[in-house]
Design a protein around this motif. Sequence first.
Motif, PDB file in Angstrom:
ATOM      1  N   ALA A  50       0.836  -1.191   0.000  1.00  0.00           N
ATOM      2  CA  ALA A  50       0.000   0.000   0.000  1.00  0.00           C
ATOM      3  C   ALA A  50       0.871   1.240   0.000  1.00  0.00           C
ATOM      4  CB  ALA A  50      -0.931   0.014   1.208  1.00  0.00           C
ATOM      5  N   ILE A  51       0.345   2.305  -0.582  1.00  0.00           N
ATOM      6  CA  ILE A  51       1.051   3.574  -0.609  1.00  0.00           C
ATOM      7  C   ILE A  51       0.044   4.692  -0.398  1.00  0.00           C
ATOM      8  CG2 ILE A  51       0.919   3.685  -3.140  1.00  0.00           C
ATOM      9  CD1 ILE A  51       3.664   5.129  -3.046  1.00  0.00           C
ATOM     10  N   THR A  52       0.352   5.611   0.501  1.00  0.00           N
ATOM     11  CA  THR A  52      -0.545   6.712   0.814  1.00  0.00           C
ATOM     12  C   THR A  52      -0.250   7.908  -0.074  1.00  0.00           C
ATOM     13  OG1 THR A  52       0.842   7.759   2.492  1.00  0.00           O
ATOM     14  CG2 THR A  52      -0.555   5.924   3.206  1.00  0.00           C
ATOM     15  N   SER A  53      -1.101   8.923   0.043  1.00  0.00           N
ATOM     16  CA  SER A  53      -0.890  10.148  -0.711  1.00  0.00           C
ATOM     17  C   SER A  53       0.406  10.836  -0.318  1.00  0.00           C
ATOM     18  CB  SER A  53      -2.072  11.104  -0.515  1.00  0.00           C
ATOM     19  OG  SER A  53      -2.233  11.441   0.853  1.00  0.00           O
ATOM     20  N   GLY A  54       0.874  10.590   0.898  1.00  0.00           N
ATOM     21  CA  GLY A  54       2.138  11.129   1.357  1.00  0.00           C
ATOM     22  C   GLY A  54       3.318  10.205   1.101  1.00  0.00           C
ATOM     23  N   ASN A  55       3.091   9.145   0.344  1.00  0.00           N
ATOM     24  CA  ASN A  55       4.116   8.182  -0.058  1.00  0.00           C
ATOM     25  C   ASN A  55       4.646   7.326   1.088  1.00  0.00           C
ATOM     26  OD1 ASN A  55       4.137   8.605  -2.847  1.00  0.00           O
ATOM     27  ND2 ASN A  55       5.551  10.334  -2.667  1.00  0.00           N
ATOM     28  N   ALA A  56       3.847   7.164   2.135  1.00  0.00           N
ATOM     29  CA  ALA A  56       4.158   6.144   3.130  1.00  0.00           C
ATOM     30  C   ALA A  56       3.827   4.782   2.534  1.00  0.00           C
ATOM     31  CB  ALA A  56       3.362   6.372   4.403  1.00  0.00           C
ATOM     32  N   ILE A  57       4.708   3.813   2.712  1.00  0.00           N
ATOM     33  CA  ILE A  57       4.583   2.519   2.057  1.00  0.00           C
ATOM     34  C   ILE A  57       4.587   1.397   3.077  1.00  0.00           C
ATOM     35  CG2 ILE A  57       5.713   0.903   0.485  1.00  0.00           C
ATOM     36  CD1 ILE A  57       6.765   3.322  -1.063  1.00  0.00           C
ATOM     37  N   ASN A  58       3.758   0.395   2.817  1.00  0.00           N
ATOM     38  CA  ASN A  58       3.695  -0.788   3.656  1.00  0.00           C
ATOM     39  C   ASN A  58       3.674  -2.027   2.768  1.00  0.00           C
ATOM     40  OD1 ASN A  58       3.408  -2.271   6.117  1.00  0.00           O
ATOM     41  ND2 ASN A  58       1.220  -2.499   5.684  1.00  0.00           N
ATOM     42  N   TYR A  59       4.485  -3.034   3.112  1.00  0.00           N
ATOM     43  CA  TYR A  59       4.539  -4.294   2.383  1.00  0.00           C
ATOM     44  C   TYR A  59       4.215  -5.461   3.298  1.00  0.00           C
ATOM     45  CZ  TYR A  59       7.236  -1.891  -1.299  1.00  0.00           C
ATOM     46  OH  TYR A  59       7.657  -1.042  -2.298  1.00  0.00           O
ATOM     47  N   ALA A  60       3.603  -6.477   2.723  1.00  0.00           N
ATOM     48  CA  ALA A  60       3.495  -7.742   3.423  1.00  0.00           C
ATOM     49  C   ALA A  60       4.894  -8.329   3.597  1.00  0.00           C
ATOM     50  CB  ALA A  60       2.613  -8.714   2.654  1.00  0.00           C
ATOM     51  N   ASN A  61       5.112  -9.010   4.712  1.00  0.00           N
ATOM     52  CA  ASN A  61       6.430  -9.580   4.976  1.00  0.00           C
ATOM     53  C   ASN A  61       6.870 -10.552   3.877  1.00  0.00           C
ATOM     54  OD1 ASN A  61       6.845  -8.189   7.387  1.00  0.00           O
ATOM     55  ND2 ASN A  61       5.857  -9.785   8.607  1.00  0.00           N
ATOM     56  N   SER A  62       5.933 -11.239   3.288  1.00  0.00           N
ATOM     57  CA  SER A  62       6.257 -12.250   2.298  1.00  0.00           C
ATOM     58  C   SER A  62       6.807 -11.676   0.993  1.00  0.00           C
ATOM     59  CB  SER A  62       5.024 -13.103   1.992  1.00  0.00           C
ATOM     60  OG  SER A  62       3.967 -12.302   1.497  1.00  0.00           O
ATOM     61  N   VAL A  63       6.618 -10.373   0.762  1.00  0.00           N
ATOM     62  CA  VAL A  63       7.066  -9.781  -0.497  1.00  0.00           C
ATOM     63  C   VAL A  63       8.146  -8.729  -0.305  1.00  0.00           C
ATOM     64  CG1 VAL A  63       4.786 -10.204  -1.472  1.00  0.00           C
ATOM     65  CG2 VAL A  63       5.354  -7.924  -0.601  1.00  0.00           C
ATOM     66  N   LYS A  64       8.518  -8.436   0.917  1.00  0.00           N
ATOM     67  CA  LYS A  64       9.544  -7.433   1.165  1.00  0.00           C
ATOM     68  C   LYS A  64      10.856  -7.821   0.484  1.00  0.00           C
ATOM     69  CE  LYS A  64       7.864  -5.609   5.572  1.00  0.00           C
ATOM     70  NZ  LYS A  64       8.120  -5.490   7.037  1.00  0.00           N
ATOM     71  N   GLY A  65      11.452  -6.852  -0.170  1.00  0.00           N
ATOM     72  CA  GLY A  65      12.695  -7.090  -0.882  1.00  0.00           C
ATOM     73  C   GLY A  65      12.517  -7.598  -2.291  1.00  0.00           C
ATOM     74  N   ARG A  66      11.301  -8.001  -2.653  1.00  0.00           N
ATOM     75  CA  ARG A  66      11.032  -8.523  -3.994  1.00  0.00           C
ATOM     76  C   ARG A  66      10.063  -7.657  -4.788  1.00  0.00           C
ATOM     77  NH1 ARG A  66       8.498 -13.153  -4.610  1.00  0.00           N
ATOM     78  NH2 ARG A  66       7.378 -13.063  -2.612  1.00  0.00           N
ATOM     79  N   PHE A  67       9.069  -7.078  -4.111  1.00  0.00           N
ATOM     80  CA  PHE A  67       8.055  -6.260  -4.769  1.00  0.00           C
ATOM     81  C   PHE A  67       8.282  -4.788  -4.452  1.00  0.00           C
ATOM     82  CE2 PHE A  67       4.384  -9.592  -4.952  1.00  0.00           C
ATOM     83  CZ  PHE A  67       5.247 -10.503  -5.532  1.00  0.00           C
TER      84      PHE A  67
END
Length: 123
Positions: A50-67
Motif C-alpha cells: 500500500a502507498i498513501t498520498s504522502g508516499n508512506a509505504i507498507n509491504y506484506a512480509n512475504s514480499v519485502k525485498g522482492r516487490f
Amino acid sequence: QVQLVESGGGLVQTGGSLGLSCKASGNIESINAMAWYRQAPGKQRELVAAITSGNAINYANSVKGRFTISRDNAKNTVYLQMNSLKPEDTAVYYCNVDCTVKVITRTFDGRYWGQGTQVTVSS
C-alpha cells in the motif's frame, strides 16, 4: 463514479518478473491511498502493498525485498513491480483505491476495487 483498470498479469516462471498497473478515473476529488491485494484459491484476500498520498509505504512480509509499489500522481496510477517471483505468489491481484468522490454537491469517501488480474508463477 470511479473506475479502476488493471493490466500486467500473466504467466511467468519461477524467478521471473511482472509489472502490474492500475489507473483510476471518474469523479475523484482526491486519492488517500492506493494498494494491491491478492487472493489465492481457498485463501482469504491479503494486503500485498500500500502507498498513501504522502508516499508512506507498507509491504506484506512475504514480499519485502522482492516487490516495489509506486504511484504516478498526475495519472492517478499505481504500479506493482514484482521480481524474483515464486509459485506461492500465484493469485488474483486486485487494485484498491481509497478516495474522496464528488457527484454534483455530494462529497463522500469510498473504497473501490479493480477487476483483478491473474498472476501465475510456474514451477
